[in-house]
Each structure stands twice: as structure tokens, then as C-alpha cells.
Design a protein around this motif. Structure first.
Motif, PDB file in Angstrom:
ATOM      1  N   ASP A   1       0.854  -1.196   0.000  1.00 18.46           N
ATOM      2  CA  ASP A   1       0.000   0.000   0.000  1.00 18.46           C
ATOM      3  C   ASP A   1       0.888   1.244   0.000  1.00 18.46           C
ATOM      4  O   ASP A   1       2.118   1.147  -0.077  1.00 18.46           O
ATOM      5  CB  ASP A   1      -0.968  -0.016   1.184  1.00 18.46           C
ATOM      6  CG  ASP A   1      -0.285   0.089   2.545  1.00 18.46           C
ATOM      7  OD1 ASP A   1       0.925   0.415   2.618  1.00 18.46           O
ATOM      8  OD2 ASP A   1      -0.967  -0.153   3.563  1.00 18.46           O
ATOM      9  N   GLU A   2       0.266   2.419   0.102  1.00 19.51           N
ATOM     10  CA  GLU A   2       1.044   3.668   0.005  1.00 19.51           C
ATOM     11  C   GLU A   2       1.979   3.886   1.177  1.00 19.51           C
ATOM     12  O   GLU A   2       2.859   4.761   1.131  1.00 19.51           O
ATOM     13  CB  GLU A   2       0.096   4.868  -0.135  1.00 19.51           C
ATOM     14  CG  GLU A   2      -0.841   5.094   1.022  1.00 19.51           C
ATOM     15  CD  GLU A   2      -2.164   4.344   0.865  1.00 19.51           C
ATOM     16  OE1 GLU A   2      -3.155   4.789   1.475  1.00 19.51           O
ATOM     17  OE2 GLU A   2      -2.213   3.324   0.142  1.00 19.51           O
ATOM     18  N   ASN A   3       1.820   3.092   2.250  1.00 16.67           N
ATOM     19  CA  ASN A   3       2.708   3.204   3.419  1.00 16.67           C
ATOM     20  C   ASN A   3       3.839   2.179   3.380  1.00 16.67           C
ATOM     21  O   ASN A   3       4.534   1.985   4.368  1.00 16.67           O
ATOM     22  CB  ASN A   3       1.897   3.043   4.702  1.00 16.67           C
ATOM     23  CG  ASN A   3       0.843   4.126   4.853  1.00 16.67           C
ATOM     24  OD1 ASN A   3       1.146   5.309   4.718  1.00 16.67           O
ATOM     25  ND2 ASN A   3      -0.392   3.724   5.118  1.00 16.67           N
ATOM     26  N   SER A   4       3.977   1.526   2.252  1.00 15.68           N
ATOM     27  CA  SER A   4       5.020   0.507   2.040  1.00 15.68           C
ATOM     28  C   SER A   4       4.818  -0.723   2.922  1.00 15.68           C
ATOM     29  O   SER A   4       5.770  -1.438   3.242  1.00 15.68           O
ATOM     30  CB  SER A   4       6.426   1.098   2.260  1.00 15.68           C
ATOM     31  OG  SER A   4       6.652   2.163   1.366  1.00 15.68           O
TER      32      SER A   4
ATOM     33  N   ALA B   1      10.033   0.590   5.739  1.00 15.81           N
ATOM     34  CA  ALA B   1       8.912   0.893   6.630  1.00 15.81           C
ATOM     35  C   ALA B   1       8.975  -0.089   7.791  1.00 15.81           C
ATOM     36  O   ALA B   1       9.619  -1.142   7.699  1.00 15.81           O
ATOM     37  CB  ALA B   1       7.577   0.777   5.894  1.00 15.81           C
TER      38      ALA B   1
ATOM     39  N   SER C   1       5.999  -4.859   6.781  1.00 15.20           N
ATOM     40  CA  SER C   1       6.371  -3.976   5.684  1.00 15.20           C
ATOM     41  C   SER C   1       6.748  -4.844   4.489  1.00 15.20           C
ATOM     42  O   SER C   1       7.027  -6.043   4.634  1.00 15.20           O
ATOM     43  CB  SER C   1       7.565  -3.094   6.087  1.00 15.20           C
ATOM     44  OG  SER C   1       8.727  -3.888   6.262  1.00 15.20           O
TER      45      SER C   1
ATOM     46  N   TYR D   1       4.084  -0.951  -5.587  1.00 17.58           N
ATOM     47  CA  TYR D   1       2.872  -0.376  -5.015  1.00 17.58           C
ATOM     48  C   TYR D   1       1.677  -0.782  -5.871  1.00 17.58           C
ATOM     49  O   TYR D   1       1.799  -0.968  -7.078  1.00 17.58           O
ATOM     50  CB  TYR D   1       3.002   1.143  -4.910  1.00 17.58           C
ATOM     51  CG  TYR D   1       4.087   1.541  -3.932  1.00 17.58           C
ATOM     52  CD1 TYR D   1       3.850   1.500  -2.561  1.00 17.58           C
ATOM     53  CD2 TYR D   1       5.356   1.899  -4.365  1.00 17.58           C
ATOM     54  CE1 TYR D   1       4.853   1.818  -1.644  1.00 17.58           C
ATOM     55  CE2 TYR D   1       6.367   2.224  -3.465  1.00 17.58           C
ATOM     56  CZ  TYR D   1       6.104   2.177  -2.107  1.00 17.58           C
ATOM     57  OH  TYR D   1       7.098   2.476  -1.201  1.00 17.58           O
TER      58      TYR D   1
ATOM     59  N   SER E   1      -2.434   3.088  -6.219  1.00 14.97           N
ATOM     60  CA  SER E   1      -1.903   3.727  -5.019  1.00 14.97           C
ATOM     61  C   SER E   1      -1.476   5.171  -5.292  1.00 14.97           C
ATOM     62  O   SER E   1      -0.836   5.452  -6.310  1.00 14.97           O
ATOM     63  CB  SER E   1      -0.697   2.936  -4.491  1.00 14.97           C
ATOM     64  OG  SER E   1      -0.051   3.663  -3.449  1.00 14.97           O
TER      65      SER E   1
ATOM     66  N   LYS F   1       0.838   6.516  -4.047  1.00 18.82           N
ATOM     67  CA  LYS F   1       2.307   6.506  -4.024  1.00 18.82           C
ATOM     68  C   LYS F   1       2.869   6.633  -5.437  1.00 18.82           C
ATOM     69  O   LYS F   1       3.963   7.172  -5.633  1.00 18.82           O
ATOM     70  CB  LYS F   1       2.794   5.206  -3.384  1.00 18.82           C
ATOM     71  CG  LYS F   1       4.253   5.239  -2.947  1.00 18.82           C
ATOM     72  CD  LYS F   1       4.423   6.102  -1.723  1.00 18.82           C
ATOM     73  CE  LYS F   1       5.841   6.011  -1.169  1.00 18.82           C
ATOM     74  NZ  LYS F   1       5.995   6.831   0.037  1.00 18.82           N
TER      75      LYS F   1
END
Length: 324
Positions: free
Chosen positions: A122-125, A207, A244, A272, A276, A278
């Protein structure tokens, strides 16, 4: 797997007034707009009336089409026919920037990157898997000749030669300082994160995993050891939720420590999810360091049938309606 592939055909579209334009404009303006896929899809009535009122040159430089739904039906479902259609329509747009059309085929067991396990994030890795539920799949058999980890540095590098971190990963993400709690307290996690930028492929950044998930999954994988043995085997699906992307790769490498019969280690390719946010962040970062990604239209197709499997879309910094 539909997202990471190894075989691609690339053709540079000559974006100038050509016979394609003349052929397109032999139609009445409304018919031309419908033929090019604009009418009723990406234009409201006001925009369409403006389109109708333009002269030919203004019109074709004003409109940019971003998606080709036609490639999922009829004759254009063939990847090469789809590519020809897109090239023709890009030429008719007479854009001032280059656009590449790329056919990207699904992997087969014979693909040179078939030894990479794809890890969608996801966009938060954070690892979420292809369907967003944490499940990771490896689609091919893993055949082991000897239950022994690879020790030759040359062989290790050879295994990774096609699985490289992206330009963004090396030039942007690698410069971010991320500190995670070392569950084991032995410095091992920091060492892995420092090493990660060199041993994985794709777009990714460091992450921190959720502590409980790390203990239950990565530590458990280290303690239990290899899930592969001499001979050929299907690899089970695994769940990476809470990890992560980088730490999910570590879990996989603990579970599959032996090279396959082709002398390749199990590698990781991180990416990603297609929608996303990202993706846009990466694009902006690359533009900011004067390394803009190319504007291109990617056609994903099944290797065995040459059939298109998803709607081709234009991506890149110039992929927006009205771009000239």
C-alpha cells in the motif's frame, strides 16, 4: 501474475501529422470524436461543444485520451492490434511530447524473472498482497537440487541481475532515515534494512512492521527454517499483513533459502498497488530531481494467447486530459 512481468515489446510512437490523421478527419467531426473514444466518455457536453467548434489542428492538439477500453473486446483484444490502434490514435493527437507504447506480458516459468516473488504494497510501504488481504502467491514450482544455501558472491549477484531497485528507490527512498524497533534487540533488523536497498527489486522504501506481526511471522520463519526440500514443490500462499514489504521479503527468504535448479535464489520484487497514490508521489519526486519518468501506454497481455488482460492506460507526467 499480472503486475510484474519480464517480457515486453516497446514501440516509440511517431507523434506527428500522418496518414492516420487524414484518415481520422475524413469522418465528420462528431463521428471522429466518437471513433477516437472521446464522445460521452471523458467529455461533458460543454467540453464536447468546444471540441466541435475547434479547427482540425487545434482539436487534435487539445485532446488526450488516457484509456483504451476497446482493447478488451473484438479484434483489438489482440495485443498487437491494440498497440496499432493506440499508436494510430496517439499520432492523430499530434502531441508535443513523446509517448511510448509497451506490451508487457505475464510471466511464465521460463521467464528470466520467474524466480522473483512479487510483493504488492500500500502507500505506506506495508505488504498487502495482490488482493489487499495480505495473501502472497508464488505461481511456479520451486525445484531444488541440493538443500544448501548459495555461497558464491558471483552466483548471488547473477541471481539478482534482473531484479534491481528502481531509480526512485535508489535516488529518493534510500536517502530517507527510518528507524524501527528491533524486536530481537540484536541489531539484525537494522542490518537487514541497510542491506535491503541492494537485494530487492522494484519501487520500495523502508517501513516498520507491526511488532506483533513481526514476531509471529518473521521470527517464526527464522526459527522454523526452510519450507522447501530436494525436488519440485508448489509453494504455499503466505500472509504478510502487518509486515512492511521489505520485512515480508525477509520472511520469504527465510522460508526459501535454497536456490532452484537454474541456480537462482528466491528474489523479491516490490511494487505499489496500481491505484496507489504513491505512484503519483514517485512521479513528482522524479520530476523534482530532473529524472522524470517516461509518458507511456502499457498494454498488459497474457503471453500464451497474446490477449489483452486489462485496460491500457497512459501513465507518466504528461498523462492528463488537455496535455499538449
Amino acid at each position: 501474475h499480472k503486475n510484474f512481468h519480464s517480457h515486453c515489446n516497446m514501440k516509440f510512437s511517431k507523434l506527428s501529422l500522418t496518414g492516420a490523421v487524414a484518415a481520422a478527419f475524413s469522418l465528420a467531426p462528431t463521428a471522429y470524436a466518437q471513433n477516437m473514444g472521446f464522445a460521452g466518455s471523458i467529455m461533458n457536453q460543454g467540453e464536447f461543444e468546444k471540441f466541435e467548434g475547434m479547427n482540425a489542428v487545434d482539436r487534435i492538439m487539445e485532446v488526450t485520451k488516457l484509456m483504451w477500453d476497446e482493447c478488451l473486446k473484438g479484434q483489438y483484444k489482440d495485443a498487437n492490434a491494440c498497440e496499432d490502434l493506440i499508436d494510430q490514435e496517439l499520432a492523430a493527437m499530434n502531441l508535443s511530447f513523446p509517448v511510448e507504447t509497451v506490451i508487457v506480458y505475464t510471466r511464465t516459468a521460463e521467464s528470466p524473472t520467474s524466480h522473483a516473488w512479487v510483493i504488492p504494497m500500500d502507500e505506506n510501504s506495508m505488504c498487502v498482497g495482490k488482493y489487499g488481504d495480505g495473501r502472497l502467491f508464488y505461481e511456479f514450482d520451486w525445484c531444488v537440487e541440493e538443500e544448501k544455501s548459495m555461497s558464491s558472491e558471483d552466483s548471488i549477484e547473477k541471481s539478482r541481475e534482473l531484479i534491481k531497485p528502481s531509480k526512485w528507490t535508489k535516488m529518493i527512498a534510500a536517502n530517507k532515515n527510518v528507524e524501527c524497533i528491533d524486536v530481537d534487540g540484536d541489531g539484525d533488523l537494522d542490518a537487514w534494512h541497510n542491506k535491503a536497498m541492494k537485494v530487492m527489486g522494484g519501487d520500495f522504501e523502508i517501513a516498520c512492521s507491526e511488532i506483533d506481526a513481526y514476531e509471529q511471522k518473521v521470527k517464526k520463519a527464522k526459527e522454523e527454517g526452510s519450507i522447501v526440500h530436494k525436488g519440485c514443490q508448489k509453494l504455499p500462499e503466505i500472509n504478510c499483513l502487518g509486515l512492511s514489504g521489505v520485512d515480508a521479503c525477509r520472511m520469504i527468504k527465510e522460508m526459501v533459502p535454497y536456490p532452484n535448479k537454474n541456480g537462482k535464489n528466491m528474489e523479491c520484487f516490490l511494487q505499489y498497488l496500481p491505484e496507489s497514490p504513491k505512484k503519483k508521489e514517485i512521479e513528482r519526486d522524479l520530476v523534482s530531481i530532473k529524472q522524470p519518468p517516461k509518458t507511456k501506454v502499457v498494454i498488459y497481455a497474457k503471453k500464451e494467447t497474446n490477449k489483452v488482460i486489462s485496460v491500457p492506460r497512459m501513465t507518466g507526467p504528461n498523462a492528463k486530459i488537455g496535455a499538449k
